[in-house]
Motif scaffolding. Structure first.
Motif, PDB file in Angstrom:
ATOM      1  N   GLU A   1       1.104  -7.359   6.248  1.00  0.00           N
ATOM      2  CA  GLU A   1       1.210  -6.174   5.555  1.00  0.00           C
ATOM      3  C   GLU A   1       1.920  -4.957   6.229  1.00  0.00           C
ATOM      4  O   GLU A   1       2.964  -4.217   5.817  1.00  0.00           O
ATOM      5  N   ILE A   2       1.845  -5.180   7.690  1.00  0.00           N
ATOM      6  CA  ILE A   2       2.440  -4.268   8.433  1.00  0.00           C
ATOM      7  C   ILE A   2       4.128  -4.403   8.522  1.00  0.00           C
ATOM      8  O   ILE A   2       4.933  -3.578   8.327  1.00  0.00           O
ATOM      9  N   ILE A   3       4.268  -5.739   8.653  1.00  0.00           N
ATOM     10  CA  ILE A   3       5.892  -6.173   8.424  1.00  0.00           C
ATOM     11  C   ILE A   3       6.363  -5.768   7.022  1.00  0.00           C
ATOM     12  O   ILE A   3       7.672  -5.253   6.670  1.00  0.00           O
ATOM     13  N   ARG A   4       5.565  -5.966   5.928  1.00  0.00           N
ATOM     14  CA  ARG A   4       6.153  -5.651   4.474  1.00  0.00           C
ATOM     15  C   ARG A   4       6.073  -4.041   4.480  1.00  0.00           C
ATOM     16  O   ARG A   4       7.417  -3.752   3.858  1.00  0.00           O
ATOM     17  N   GLU A   5       5.160  -3.499   4.785  1.00  0.00           N
ATOM     18  CA  GLU A   5       5.079  -2.007   4.652  1.00  0.00           C
ATOM     19  C   GLU A   5       6.415  -1.331   5.505  1.00  0.00           C
ATOM     20  O   GLU A   5       7.179  -0.446   5.426  1.00  0.00           O
TER      21      GLU A   5
END
Length: 281
Positions: free
Chosen positions: A89-93
């Motif tokens: 999620e951190i990478i996607r955001e």
């Protein structure tokens, strides 16, 4: 487009130093600060709905406390929760928001090298689309001394450019580890020693030309020093960090050291300073 910093908040006490650093950086650069907390997607839907406002409230409380503790203004801020695997999620955001940098807290289990590789921090460092800061020191400590290991590979050049661009007022030390063939067999021979010294001098001149060329790309550049040390690149770097830790270490996600995965894990398990890891290109 305005710059955006993305800070992943896990609400822990250990995370406060990184939160304060992200807040300070946003204030100094005029960037927007996006703060996210990743919720467990396996919780019941009602639990997720009930938990979200409580998490937002807690992030706002921490933000207010840090502003008061460090006497900082509140930058443009967005507090949100998402559900999923934290590193993904951190990478996607970061991709979707086109953030300028990700700020994370340091690995908690210090000294436990075997536990680092699968952590959220290690996974984000490997897959982030932008520089990632791993923060372990208080935000009151200014980044005046920055260390950049160099060999002028593509990754190294990109990391050095990021450092020069982001920290134009810092003192930057470039550390290059060298090994000359025949040292073990011929090191005591006077003719070899003279040849070796000439080779090292030639290497220094070559590196200085590379540095001068890169400096020409910037209007304002920090003070830069070049250090050459003999030995294995990983050993040279770790010895330098133990002997004289900088405020910030900047390196690429691939290289300039051959054992980059092991290096990153060792740095996370043994954090001598804050670390900025940049993508390879």
């Amino acid at each position: 487009m305005a710059h955006t910093l993305l800070f992943a908040c896990d609400l822990s006490a250990e995370n406060r130093a990184a939160f304060a650093r992200a807040l300070r950086m946003a204030n100094e650069s005029g960037a927007r600060l996006d703060v996210i907390h990743v919720l467990d997607p396996h919780l019941p839907h009602q639990a997720l709905r009930d938990l979200e406002p409580l998490v937002i409230e807690e992030m706002q409380r921490i933000l207010t406390d840090l502003r008061e503790d460090y006497a900082l203004d509140e930058p443009a801020t967005l507090l949100q929760t998402v559900a999923g695997a934290p590193y993904a999620e951190i990478i996607r955001e970061a991709h979707e928001r086109e953030v300028d940098m990700i700020v994370l807290g340091a690995h908690r289990k210090r000294g436990q090298l075997d536990l680092v590789g699968g952590t959220t921090l290690a996974r984000v460092l490997r897959g982030a689309p932008c520089p990632v800061l791993s923060v372990s020191h208080l935000a009151t400590q200014a980044w005046q001394d920055i260390l950049v290991p160099v060999n002028f590979s593509l990754t190294c050049r990109h990391t050095l450019r990021e450092t020069l661009k982001r920290f134009p007022e810092a003192n930057v030390t470039l550390l290059h580890a060298w090994n000359i063939p025949g040292e073990r067999e011929l090191g005591s021979d006077s003719h070899y020693a003279q040849w070796r010294d000439n080779e090292v001098a030639r290497l220094r001149q070559q590196l200085e030309r590379e540095i001068d060329q890169m400096m020409g790309e910037f209007d304002a550049v920090p003070e830069v020093h070049l250090e050459l040390e003999q030995g294995d690149p990983l050993e040279v770097l770790m010895n330098r960090l133990r002997r004289q830790p900088p405020d910030l270490l900047a390196l690429g996600s691939r290289g300039p050291l051959g054992r980059q995965g092991h290096l990153t894990e060792q740095l996370l398990a043994e954090p001598h300073c804050d670390v900025m890891v940049c993508r390879a290109w």
